[in-house]
Scaffold this motif. Structure first.
Motif, PDB file in Angstrom:
ATOM      1  N   UNK A  41       0.878  -1.163   0.000  1.00  0.00           N
ATOM      2  CA  UNK A  41       0.000   0.000   0.000  1.00  0.00           C
ATOM      3  C   UNK A  41       0.918   1.217   0.000  1.00  0.00           C
ATOM      4  N   UNK A  42       0.683   2.096  -0.963  1.00  0.00           N
ATOM      5  CA  UNK A  42       1.584   3.212  -1.203  1.00  0.00           C
ATOM      6  C   UNK A  42       0.828   4.532  -1.200  1.00  0.00           C
ATOM      7  N   UNK A  43       1.536   5.573  -0.819  1.00  0.00           N
ATOM      8  CA  UNK A  43       1.025   6.931  -0.882  1.00  0.00           C
ATOM      9  C   UNK A  43       1.978   7.716  -1.762  1.00  0.00           C
ATOM     10  N   UNK A  44       1.426   8.548  -2.642  1.00  0.00           N
ATOM     11  CA  UNK A  44       2.306   9.276  -3.537  1.00  0.00           C
ATOM     12  C   UNK A  44       1.635  10.447  -4.200  1.00  0.00           C
ATOM     13  N   UNK A  45       2.382  11.048  -5.106  1.00  0.00           N
ATOM     14  CA  UNK A  45       1.887  12.166  -5.901  1.00  0.00           C
ATOM     15  C   UNK A  45       2.427  12.054  -7.309  1.00  0.00           C
ATOM     16  N   UNK A  58       6.336   7.532  -4.901  1.00  0.00           N
ATOM     17  CA  UNK A  58       5.487   6.705  -4.049  1.00  0.00           C
ATOM     18  C   UNK A  58       6.323   6.180  -2.886  1.00  0.00           C
ATOM     19  N   UNK A  59       5.722   6.111  -1.710  1.00  0.00           N
ATOM     20  CA  UNK A  59       6.341   5.523  -0.521  1.00  0.00           C
ATOM     21  C   UNK A  59       5.298   4.647   0.144  1.00  0.00           C
ATOM     22  N   UNK A  60       5.722   3.505   0.693  1.00  0.00           N
ATOM     23  CA  UNK A  60       4.703   2.679   1.325  1.00  0.00           C
ATOM     24  C   UNK A  60       5.204   1.483   2.083  1.00  0.00           C
ATOM     25  N   UNK A  61       4.221   0.731   2.541  1.00  0.00           N
ATOM     26  CA  UNK A  61       4.423  -0.498   3.301  1.00  0.00           C
ATOM     27  C   UNK A  61       4.284  -1.659   2.326  1.00  0.00           C
ATOM     28  N   UNK A  62       5.186  -2.638   2.417  1.00  0.00           N
ATOM     29  CA  UNK A  62       5.169  -3.741   1.458  1.00  0.00           C
ATOM     30  C   UNK A  62       5.475  -5.074   2.133  1.00  0.00           C
ATOM     31  N   UNK A  63       4.960  -6.113   1.541  1.00  0.00           N
ATOM     32  CA  UNK A  63       5.299  -7.475   1.943  1.00  0.00           C
ATOM     33  C   UNK A  63       5.879  -8.182   0.736  1.00  0.00           C
ATOM     34  N   UNK A  64       6.957  -8.876   0.832  1.00  0.00           N
ATOM     35  CA  UNK A  64       7.659  -9.294   2.036  1.00  0.00           C
ATOM     36  C   UNK A  64       8.795  -8.370   2.464  1.00  0.00           C
ATOM     37  N   UNK A  65       8.980  -7.202   1.844  1.00  0.00           N
ATOM     38  CA  UNK A  65      10.158  -6.361   2.121  1.00  0.00           C
ATOM     39  C   UNK A  65       9.928  -5.291   3.187  1.00  0.00           C
ATOM     40  N   UNK A  66       8.763  -5.232   3.786  1.00  0.00           N
ATOM     41  CA  UNK A  66       8.388  -4.290   4.846  1.00  0.00           C
ATOM     42  C   UNK A  66       8.164  -2.869   4.351  1.00  0.00           C
ATOM     43  N   UNK A  67       8.941  -2.408   3.401  1.00  0.00           N
ATOM     44  CA  UNK A  67       8.770  -1.062   2.881  1.00  0.00           C
ATOM     45  C   UNK A  67       9.233  -0.992   1.446  1.00  0.00           C
ATOM     46  N   UNK A  88      14.432   2.358  -5.240  1.00  0.00           N
ATOM     47  CA  UNK A  88      15.701   2.215  -4.525  1.00  0.00           C
ATOM     48  C   UNK A  88      15.703   1.015  -3.580  1.00  0.00           C
ATOM     49  N   UNK A  89      14.529   0.655  -3.042  1.00  0.00           N
ATOM     50  CA  UNK A  89      14.426  -0.546  -2.201  1.00  0.00           C
ATOM     51  C   UNK A  89      13.076  -1.195  -2.397  1.00  0.00           C
TER      52      UNK A  89
END
Length: 138
Positions: A41-45, A58-67, A88-89
């Motif tokens: 789930x990401x939030x962005x512009x 975009x920045x957010x929470x991810x599985x399985x990488x946590x972010x 970048x990650x």
């Protein structure tokens, strides 16, 4: 790599005053080249510039990488566009297409730890905007 990230961050920031922008939340599901599922789930512009240029973060929470985070630039408008995206990650690069509220991407990595041991990820996302509440002015 540091220069690429700096360029992707600084160039849009220097020209934001000329852009129309749209904030969003995006829910993604995807698979890796070896079939492992993931979600985020990401939030962005997204920023639209003259001559049909678009930039997005975009920045957010991810599985399985946590972010996760993603920066992209390309052609189109706020509703429909095609961009080259860089994460970048976990580290991936690839095309991203947005048609209305649907986004699709096919991103390619290094198949080692920096890319979460995957050579590719394929995602589909659904975006929505929250309506801003207007204050009643009398």
């Amino acid at each position: 790599m540091k220069k690429l990230i700096a360029i992707l961050l600084l160039v849009p920031m220097l020209t934001l005053g000329q852009a129309e922008r749209r904030g969003f939340t995006e829910l993604n599901i995807g698979v890796t080249d070896f079939g492992f599922p993931g979600a985020s789930i990401l939030w962005g512009q997204t920023f639209e510039f003259p001559k049909n240029k678009v930039v997005e973060y975009q920045l957010g929470i991810a599985l399985p990488t946590f972010g996760t985070a993603k920066f992209a630039a390309g052609l189109g408008n706020l509703k429909n566009n095609i961009m080259l995206a860089v994460r970048p990650w976990p580290f991936f690069i690839g095309p991203q297409v947005k048609i209305g509220v649907i986004s699709l991407s096919a991103e390619f990595g290094t198949d080692d730890l920096i890319s979460a041991d995957a050579a590719a990820i394929y995602t589909i996302g659904f975006r929505w905007q929250f309506k801003k509440k207007r204050k009643n002015v009398r």
